[in-house]
Design an enzyme around this catalytic site. Structure first.
Site, PDB file in Angstrom:
ATOM      1  N   HIS A 105       0.859  -1.082  -0.043  1.00  0.00           N
ATOM      2  CA  HIS A 105      -0.071   0.130   0.050  1.00  0.00           C
ATOM      3  C   HIS A 105       0.825   1.236   0.035  1.00  0.00           C
ATOM      4  CE1 HIS A 105      -2.649   2.925   1.766  1.00  0.00           C
ATOM      5  NE2 HIS A 105      -3.777   2.049   1.504  1.00  0.00           N
ATOM      6  N   ASP A 120       3.004  -4.729   7.892  1.00  0.00           N
ATOM      7  CA  ASP A 120       1.825  -3.861   7.605  1.00  0.00           C
ATOM      8  C   ASP A 120       0.610  -4.942   8.013  1.00  0.00           C
ATOM      9  OD1 ASP A 120      -0.535  -2.788   6.798  1.00  0.00           O
ATOM     10  OD2 ASP A 120       0.576  -2.099   5.061  1.00  0.00           O
ATOM     11  N   GLN A 174      -4.710  -5.421   6.881  1.00  0.00           N
ATOM     12  CA  GLN A 174      -5.435  -6.104   5.980  1.00  0.00           C
ATOM     13  C   GLN A 174      -5.741  -7.594   6.731  1.00  0.00           C
ATOM     14  OE1 GLN A 174      -7.873  -5.264   3.856  1.00  0.00           O
ATOM     15  NE2 GLN A 174      -6.672  -3.124   3.328  1.00  0.00           N
ATOM     16  N   LYS A 209     -10.493  -1.208  10.214  1.00  0.00           N
ATOM     17  CA  LYS A 209     -10.643  -2.151   9.210  1.00  0.00           C
ATOM     18  C   LYS A 209     -10.919  -3.517   9.878  1.00  0.00           C
ATOM     19  CE  LYS A 209      -7.237  -0.423   5.897  1.00  0.00           C
ATOM     20  NZ  LYS A 209      -7.955   0.306   4.753  1.00  0.00           N
ATOM     21  N   CYS A 220      -4.926   2.530  -3.665  1.00  0.00           N
ATOM     22  CA  CYS A 220      -3.523   3.238  -2.980  1.00  0.00           C
ATOM     23  C   CYS A 220      -2.390   2.179  -3.267  1.00  0.00           C
ATOM     24  CB  CYS A 220      -3.711   3.313  -1.428  1.00  0.00           C
ATOM     25  SG  CYS A 220      -4.989   4.728  -1.222  1.00  0.00           S
TER      26      CYS A 220
END
Lengths: 148, 421
Positions: free
Chosen positions: B138, B215, B218, B241, B379
């Protein structure tokens, strides 16, 4: 009839499928590039002008159906117009798709098919990209323009 | 991901007690029906909807507990502090962190990455050093490293991906060298759904003494995360999220590493004492949390953790895997659909293009039918460049989605194709 017909009208679908005047003019009198960073849409506009009248208008680029059809119909609309008339047309078109221009006498002819766009705020920039670009070309502004 | 035969059930009845109809009842927005058609919300990778439990936690806090934390001796301040720190404990247990102090509240994943870039990055990365990321990141895990490398005279290296959107471990191994100071990669790719082999990525980096940031934005809503099993040095994620509020997230860091970081932002709460001659900084995690934080958000974040924990991440992962397989099968049956991102290990994302039709036109027509998908570059412009598409349409799933919603997406896509034929 389903809801999308007010946006994806026949003329728009037709110009998306078979865009008119989609070609580059080498050594055009005026040209400009437009870019919509949100969609990645990219358009180049080329103009030839004689005695203050647009004699030829073409575009190159790819984008969504709204932006492709808008570019195609724009080239048809500005051809034969004086520079002042073409700029006035930009203002009228802008008013039409943003819904800011409520006047009934717009005399936009075929371009009226974009009247549904004002119901879709997220898509207004798709419809105006080619027009912002042609205005930049008319202003002899060789800088790339952006819808942002 | 292999496509397997799926039975015709809309809910998992394999003894897990996962009942999607009951779960949907927990989300008020899924019940609202405005003027148009019923909402089919398939934009969960952008943000998820909120269950009543989270909404109530935030509103109860403002109605009954609101006060500033770590300050007064008055009762409300003590209650607010307890609720805020209690949320930190929930998040610690949720990702398997050893200590509460290893959880730093931030605004979201973006701030967590920026925090590490500006603290760890500025103290550990020098001229000619290297930072490794991957093609599928991202922008929020690209741009902070670009800026840092520019500032420090360091070099950004990018691990390529294959045509299925999978991380190339061999190429990664080749990129690791004596100048590598940090690896920053995503756990699950937002534009592709690829699940990365994070344990192996960390193992290879650690073998060379290189630190790793994952990261996890998600990953946390879809799969069980255990930071000690992954053994990563930093793990970043957002509440919104994973069914929590916007504007709050967490940065996990191994305690000794967090201890070694210089201050990030400075001001109140991050200090022990201030004179004009010298400031003594506070202990972790407060040292990295300057100013009044998003107290209500953190409490809502804790409630979201409670919600997910009660259902069970294993149950969620297994239900969603089934749904993703169904979605893959249904979309693959439409000849004009080209799926972007077909990794063997994949979660929750169906990114695709329709032959000759721009994703924005797809998104608008689906929206008219109540189906909310994301269209654009997500993104992740380097991913779009890798697959030579300007944009994709992306349906991203969550625990409340159903097979009939996938069917609504497919019906919508057939209508898009009809309009543009």
């Amino acid at each position: 009839m389903s809801d999308h017909d007010d946006l994806y009208q026949e003329i728009i679908l037709d110009h998306n499928k078979s865009p008119r005047n989609r070609r580059r003019i080498e050594d055009a009198d005026h040209s400009a590039e437009g870019y919509n960073p949100l969609c990645g849409d990219h358009v180049s506009v080329f103009l030839n002008v004689q005695d203050g009248v647009v004699t030829e208008a073409t575009f190159e680029g790819s984008g969504c159906a709204i932006s492709t059809a808008s570019a195609s119909l724009m080239t048809e609309a500005v051809k034969g117009k004086t520079l002042a008339e073409a700029k006035a047309l930009f203002e009228k078109f802008h008013g039409l798709v943003t819904g800011e221009d409520e006047r009934s006498e717009r005399s936009l002819g075929k371009l009226e098919v974009f009247s549904g766009v004002c119901q879709y705020p997220a898509r207004v920039k798709c419809a105006t990209l080619a027009w912002h670009t042609v205005r930049a070309a008319l202003d002899k502004d060789d800088e790339a323009v952006s819808t942002e | 991901m292999a496509i397997v035969d799926v039975t015709d059930q809309d809910r998992d009845t394999r003894g897990t007690g996962f009942d999607v109809d009951r779960i949907r009842e927990d989300f008020p927005i899924l019940r609202t029906r405005l003027d148009g058609p019923q909402l089919v919300y398939l934009d969960n990778a952008a943000t998820s909807q909120k269950p009543r439990l989270v909404i109530d936690a935030v509103s109860d806090y403002y109605a009954n507990t609101n006060a500033n934390i770590h300050r007064g001796v008055h009762r409300l301040s003590v209650q607010a502090t307890d609720a805020y720190e209690n949320a930190r404990g929930k998040i610690q247990r949720f990702i398997g962190a050893e200590r509460r102090e290893e959880i730093v509240f931030v605004r979201g994943t973006t701030e967590a990455v920026n925090l590490i870039a500006q603290t760890f990055g500025r103290t550990h990365i020098d001229r000619d050093d290297e930072v490794i990321i991957s093609t599928m990141e991202h922008h929020s895990n690209i741009v902070p490293w670009q800026l840092l490398c520019e500032e420090r005279g360091a070099r950004l290296r990018v691990v390529p991906i294959n045509d299925d959107g999978e991380f190339l471990l061999d190429e990664y191994e080749n990129l690791l060298n004596d100048r590598t100071k940090l690896v920053a990669v995503t756990h699950i790719a937002n534009a592709l759904g690829t699940i990365n082999p994070v344990e192996r990525i960390v193992e290879l980096a650690h073998a060379r003494g290189v630190r790793v940031l994952i990261d996890g934005a998600q990953a946390v809503p879809h799969t069980e995360v255990d930071v000690r099993r992954i053994d990563c040095d930093f793990y970043a994620f957002s509440a919104h999220k994973m069914f929590g509020p916007t504007g709050v997230g967490a940065l996990y860091g191994k305690l000794d590493l967090l201890e070694s970081l210089p201050p990030y932002q400075s001001g109140g709460d991050m200090i022990k004492s201030v004179t004009f001659e010298k400031t003594i900084y506070n202990d972790l995690p407060h040292r990295l949390e300057a100013g009044t934080p998003n107290i209500a958000g953190a409490i809502g974040f804790g409630a979201a953790v409670d919600y997910l924990t009660a259902i069970g991440m294993d149950n969620i992962a297994s239900y969603e895997d089934d749904l993703l397989r169904y979605g893959t099968k249904v979309l693959s049956a439409i000849p004009e659909v080209r799926l972007i991102g077909t990794a063997r290990e994949k979660a929750s994302v169906l990114s695709f293009v329709l032959e000759g039709i721009h994703p924005h036109d797809v998104g608008t027509i689906l929206d008219q039918r109540g189906v909310a998908v994301r269209t654009g570059h997500h993104c992740s412009q380097p991913v779009m460049q890798r697959f030579k598409v300007p944009a994709t349409a992306r349906a991203s799933l969550a625990l409340y989605n159903t097979r009939s919603e996938i069917d609504a997406l497919a019906t919508g896509l057939r209508q898009v194709i009809e309009v543009f034929q």
